[in-house]
Scaffold this motif. Structure first.
Motif, PDB file in Angstrom:
ATOM      1  N   VAL A  10      34.260  61.683  50.286  1.00  0.00           N
ATOM      2  CA  VAL A  10      33.599  61.120  49.106  1.00  0.00           C
ATOM      3  C   VAL A  10      33.567  62.138  47.968  1.00  0.00           C
ATOM      4  CG1 VAL A  10      31.442  60.149  48.207  1.00  0.00           C
ATOM      5  CG2 VAL A  10      32.209  59.548  50.515  1.00  0.00           C
ATOM      6  N   ALA A  11      33.307  63.386  48.306  1.00  0.00           N
ATOM      7  CA  ALA A  11      33.238  64.430  47.279  1.00  0.00           C
ATOM      8  C   ALA A  11      34.601  64.675  46.636  1.00  0.00           C
ATOM      9  CB  ALA A  11      32.699  65.723  47.889  1.00  0.00           C
ATOM     10  N   ALA A  12      35.674  64.699  47.439  1.00  0.00           N
ATOM     11  CA  ALA A  12      37.013  65.007  46.931  1.00  0.00           C
ATOM     12  C   ALA A  12      37.676  63.803  46.289  1.00  0.00           C
ATOM     13  CB  ALA A  12      37.897  65.532  48.057  1.00  0.00           C
ATOM     14  N   GLN A  13      37.234  62.579  46.660  1.00  0.00           N
ATOM     15  CA  GLN A  13      37.875  61.359  46.167  1.00  0.00           C
ATOM     16  C   GLN A  13      39.366  61.346  46.498  1.00  0.00           C
ATOM     17  OE1 GLN A  13      36.405  58.514  44.420  1.00  0.00           O
ATOM     18  NE2 GLN A  13      34.669  59.504  45.487  1.00  0.00           N
ATOM     19  N   SER A  14      39.705  61.933  47.630  1.00  0.00           N
ATOM     20  CA  SER A  14      41.104  62.007  48.060  1.00  0.00           C
ATOM     21  C   SER A  14      41.141  62.441  49.516  1.00  0.00           C
ATOM     22  CB  SER A  14      41.879  63.012  47.203  1.00  0.00           C
ATOM     23  OG  SER A  14      41.548  64.344  47.573  1.00  0.00           O
ATOM     24  N   ALA A  15      42.355  62.595  50.031  1.00  0.00           N
ATOM     25  CA  ALA A  15      42.534  63.117  51.391  1.00  0.00           C
ATOM     26  C   ALA A  15      42.730  64.629  51.376  1.00  0.00           C
ATOM     27  CB  ALA A  15      43.729  62.442  52.071  1.00  0.00           C
ATOM     28  N   ARG A  73      44.697  61.930  58.258  1.00  0.00           N
ATOM     29  CA  ARG A  73      45.817  60.985  58.263  1.00  0.00           C
ATOM     30  C   ARG A  73      45.321  59.541  58.102  1.00  0.00           C
ATOM     31  NH1 ARG A  73      47.465  64.161  62.599  1.00  0.00           N
ATOM     32  NH2 ARG A  73      47.145  62.473  64.114  1.00  0.00           N
ATOM     33  N   SER A  74      44.269  59.194  58.818  1.00  0.00           N
ATOM     34  CA  SER A  74      43.727  57.836  58.691  1.00  0.00           C
ATOM     35  C   SER A  74      43.117  57.611  57.305  1.00  0.00           C
ATOM     36  CB  SER A  74      42.676  57.589  59.785  1.00  0.00           C
ATOM     37  OG  SER A  74      42.192  56.262  59.725  1.00  0.00           O
ATOM     38  N   LEU A  75      42.461  58.638  56.768  1.00  0.00           N
ATOM     39  CA  LEU A  75      41.900  58.565  55.423  1.00  0.00           C
ATOM     40  C   LEU A  75      42.991  58.295  54.394  1.00  0.00           C
ATOM     41  CD1 LEU A  75      39.726  58.978  53.234  1.00  0.00           C
ATOM     42  CD2 LEU A  75      40.020  61.456  53.526  1.00  0.00           C
ATOM     43  N   GLN A  76      44.099  59.010  54.508  1.00  0.00           N
ATOM     44  CA  GLN A  76      45.199  58.808  53.570  1.00  0.00           C
ATOM     45  C   GLN A  76      45.757  57.395  53.688  1.00  0.00           C
ATOM     46  OE1 GLN A  76      46.575  61.178  51.148  1.00  0.00           O
ATOM     47  NE2 GLN A  76      47.166  59.120  50.530  1.00  0.00           N
ATOM     48  N   GLY A 131      46.051  73.480  49.319  1.00  0.00           N
ATOM     49  CA  GLY A 131      47.228  73.182  48.526  1.00  0.00           C
ATOM     50  C   GLY A 131      48.509  73.142  49.312  1.00  0.00           C
ATOM     51  N   ALA A 132      48.454  73.328  50.631  1.00  0.00           N
ATOM     52  CA  ALA A 132      49.670  73.317  51.462  1.00  0.00           C
ATOM     53  C   ALA A 132      49.372  72.610  52.783  1.00  0.00           C
ATOM     54  CB  ALA A 132      50.146  74.748  51.710  1.00  0.00           C
ATOM     55  N   THR A 133      48.778  71.427  52.682  1.00  0.00           N
ATOM     56  CA  THR A 133      48.326  70.725  53.886  1.00  0.00           C
ATOM     57  C   THR A 133      49.485  70.346  54.789  1.00  0.00           C
ATOM     58  OG1 THR A 133      46.446  69.858  52.655  1.00  0.00           O
ATOM     59  CG2 THR A 133      46.980  68.775  54.725  1.00  0.00           C
ATOM     60  N   TYR A 134      50.560  69.760  54.231  1.00  0.00           N
ATOM     61  CA  TYR A 134      51.679  69.349  55.075  1.00  0.00           C
ATOM     62  C   TYR A 134      52.355  70.551  55.737  1.00  0.00           C
ATOM     63  CZ  TYR A 134      51.367  64.631  53.118  1.00  0.00           C
ATOM     64  OH  TYR A 134      50.948  63.388  52.748  1.00  0.00           O
ATOM     65  N   GLY A 137      44.571  67.073  41.435  1.00  0.00           N
ATOM     66  CA  GLY A 137      44.200  65.725  41.049  1.00  0.00           C
ATOM     67  C   GLY A 137      43.843  64.921  42.271  1.00  0.00           C
ATOM     68  N   SER A 138      42.898  64.040  42.155  1.00  0.00           N
ATOM     69  CA  SER A 138      42.551  63.192  43.289  1.00  0.00           C
ATOM     70  C   SER A 138      43.633  62.162  43.488  1.00  0.00           C
ATOM     71  CB  SER A 138      41.215  62.501  43.045  1.00  0.00           C
ATOM     72  OG  SER A 138      41.360  61.520  42.033  1.00  0.00           O
ATOM     73  N   VAL A 139      43.632  61.541  44.680  1.00  0.00           N
ATOM     74  CA  VAL A 139      44.618  60.513  44.940  1.00  0.00           C
ATOM     75  C   VAL A 139      44.397  59.350  43.971  1.00  0.00           C
ATOM     76  CG1 VAL A 139      45.486  58.937  46.686  1.00  0.00           C
ATOM     77  CG2 VAL A 139      44.825  61.236  47.310  1.00  0.00           C
ATOM     78  N   ALA A 140      43.161  59.198  43.533  1.00  0.00           N
ATOM     79  CA  ALA A 140      42.871  58.174  42.522  1.00  0.00           C
ATOM     80  C   ALA A 140      42.942  58.805  41.133  1.00  0.00           C
ATOM     81  CB  ALA A 140      41.479  57.592  42.751  1.00  0.00           C
ATOM     82  N   GLY A 141      43.925  59.680  40.933  1.00  0.00           N
ATOM     83  CA  GLY A 141      43.975  60.571  39.786  1.00  0.00           C
ATOM     84  C   GLY A 141      44.101  59.863  38.448  1.00  0.00           C
TER      85      GLY A 141
END
Length: 292
Positions: free
Chosen positions: A259-264, A281-284, A120-123, A186-190
């Motif tokens: 794939v499991a998280a459906q997000s970065a 970073r590339s995934l995002q 929850g605090a990646t950045y 929420g996923s990036v595709a939320g």
């Protein structure tokens, strides 16, 4: 009578001169005595225990800079603290208050910058790690690095399940006080985003190459129906045999996590922090291109 008067005048004059002399002598006696106890309190001026301090460079993040100060003794990290943390809004400050103590403990435990990001605090975590590495470089302390294969300190769980995280999160109403400050849950595709590809054939999306200390990482996603159905790294660090070995062990785990998280919002792999951060970073970037 004249003699008596003269004698009395002389005695009076002597008495007048003697009093000031006594006062000056008394002050001089006090000045030459023992100094007051407050002039040298016990322990005054002692160098605090813990060794030297080294201040790392500021590391910018989307929500403000992070700057780490280390205390070192005998070539080892004995203490770590963040002197600057993201504070653009109340949520940023709240996240920093929760995550930074964990990062401080991890830095001391790992004795390197090879630590996991906090869920929850990646950045904030990534900024902390960059500033921490800078402080280690200035101190001349060898970092375990991405090429040694050494594990990082134990980290928190998946960044995909913490409300109020500092990653861009799901659709409208997913949480977070600042603009774009998603829920981390929420996923990036939320839900509610209204974006993403419609039904039909799967498409391939190539993220931007992300540079790391040991080489580039580039992720390609397969997307169908607005969901990630596959992930692969088409570029991985290969500056030396150990980097290639670490990438070979870490990348499959990162692919599965994406794939499991459906997000970065995925955790770094222990012992492969730099590779993991480049992958994320590339995934995002791929997710952004896909509109997810």
């Amino acid at each position: 009578m004249v003699a008596v008067a003269g004698t009395a005048s002389a005695v009076a004059l002597l008495l007048t001169l003697k009093q000031p002399g006594t006062s000056v002598a008394g002050a001089a006696s006090q000045a030459g005595g023992a100094p007051p106890p407050a002039s040298a309190p016990a322990g005054s001026g002692a160098v605090p225990a813990g060794g030297a301090t080294v201040l790392g460079d500021e590391a910018d993040t989307q929500f403000g800079p992070v700057q780490v100060e280390l205390t070192l003794s005998g070539g080892r990290i004995t203490g770590a603290r963040a002197v600057k943390v993201p504070g653009t809004d109340a949520n940023s400050r709240k996240i920093a208050e929760s995550s930074v103590p964990k990062l401080n403990q991890a830095a001391v435990a790992a004795q390197s910058a090879e630590i996991d990001t906090v869920s929850g605090a990646t950045y904030t975590s990534q900024g902390y790690i960059r500033s921490l590495q800078s402080a280690l470089d200035k101190a001349g302390v060898a970092d375990a690095g991405d090429g040694t294969g050494q594990g990082s300190a134990p980290g928190a769980g998946s960044g995909a399940d913490t409300p109020g995280g500092d990653e861009p999160g799901g659709g409208p109403g997913s949480g977070g006080e600042g603009p774009g400050y998603g829920s981390g849950g929420g996923s990036v595709a939320g839900d509610g985003s209204g974006q993403g590809s419609g039904p039909g054939a799967a498409e391939s999306v190539l993220g931007d190459a992300a540079g790391t200390q040991y080489g580039d990482v580039q992720v390609r996603l397969t997307v169908s129906g607005g969901r990630i159905t596959g992930a692969e790294a088409v570029k991985t660090p290969d500056s030396d045999a150990n980097s290639r070995k670490i990438a070979a062990g870490a990348v499959p785990k990162l692919n599965q996590a994406a794939v499991a998280a459906q997000s970065a919002e995925i955790d770094t792999v222990s012992g492969a922090t730099y590779t993991s951060q480049g992958y994320i970073r590339s995934l995002q970037s791929a997710l952004d291109k896909a509109g997810l």
